[in-house]
Scaffold this motif. Structure first.
Motif: not given
Ligand code: MG
Ligand code: ATP
Length: 273
Positions: A144-145, A158
């Motif tokens: 997710g980053n 992030d």
């Molecule tokens: Mg994240």
């Protein structure tokens, strides 16, 4: 940054964590945290050094949220989908992280710099992962980053957990997610049967690791895994979100990862050297 927009112009972006991130035009808005000013100084440095694989920092909006450039692309989620899990993608991620590391060289954190961490008090009795930091790096390469463009890793987002570390310790975080360095039972279908030793080697080669770096990887991964178990347990005791993750299986996943890593350490070492 001052501008006028209606609340309707705010689009909630879906992540896997707990941060409410909104897109507003070409920017994103995230809640400011104690480390935000430090992260912005770091992002500004990376950008100034020509690294284009990170958001640009634009200060704060009238609601006190941090403002960052919106990074165009697709962000995968756990479990890592097949299109993001190939060896070419892995090698490209290693090259992206290498460029981030090279750009980060020479950044001196400002006086009073604050670095983010997992919730909970600092752990007594755990050895630090890094005795002598070489640079500041991202340290949280969960799917997710990582932003993909054209099917390849193109940027990192992030930076909340960025902190002083070493190139090897930071790479080990990426390997945990992307080799991956966990028990097959805890991997998504795309990586369940992956040859982690081969993938660790692909990462090290693409990054351009020297012999000394290669020989430090497995020990750093083992140390990271032991430290993770302690810090995550402490976080679960002090933070409801971590408590839920812990109870929902993180506890078992971490201990399986440690056993798996211990059992596979010889194969990983052999593949690397
Ligand atoms: Mg994240
Ligand atoms: N600068 C950005 N550009 C484009 N998309 C972003 C950006 N920042 C965040 N996003 C999107 O919002 C999602 C969540 O963002 P972020 O990773 O910052 O928060 P989070 O994962 O909820 O937080 P945490 O990692 O602390 O749990 C990301 O997966 C991504 O899709």
């Amino acid at each position: 940054m001052s501008e006028h927009h209606e609340p309707a112009d705010e689009v909630l972006l879906e992540g896997e964590g707990w941060t409410e991130v909104y897109r507003v035009g070409d920017t994103v808005r995230r809640p400011a945290r104690p480390q935000t000013a430090t992260v912005h100084a770091f992002l500004a440095y990376l950008n100034q050094r020509g690294f284009t694989g990170a958001p640009r920092p634009f200060g704060y909006d009238p609601k006190g949220r941090e403002v960052l450039s919106y990074v165009d692309g697709v962000v995968p989620k756990e479990p890592l989908p097949g299109w993001a899990a190939g060896e070419r993608q892995l090698a490209e991620l290693a090259r992206l992280i290498r460029r981030a590391h090279d750009a980060a060289e020479g950044w001196d954190p400002p006086p009073g710099a604050v670095f983010g961490s997992i919730p909970g008090p600092p752990q007594q009795g755990t050895e630090p992962l890094v005795a002598e930091p070489e640079l500041v790096a991202h340290q949280d390469y969960c799917p997710g980053n990582v932003v993909f463009r054209g099917g390849m890793p193109a940027a990192l987002i992030d930076f909340d957990l960025a902190r002083p570390t070493t190139r090897v310790a930071d790479a080990v975080n990426a390997m945990y997610w992307w080799a991956p360095l966990c028990h097959p039972q805890d991997r998504g279908p795309a990586l369940a049967g992956a040859d982690a030793a081969r993938r660790v080697r692909i990462f090290a080669d693409a990054y351009g690791m020297d012999e000394v770096q290669r020989s430090g990887i497995v020990d750093a991964a083992l140390r990271r895994q032991r430290i993770s178990a302690v810090t995550m347990r402490a976080a679960a005791e002090s933070d409801p979100v971590f408590r839920r993750w812990w109870d929902e299986g993180m506890k078992d996943k971490l201990s399986r990862a440690e056993s798996w890593l211990t059992a596979h350490a010889p194969a990983l070492r052999e593949a690397l050297l």
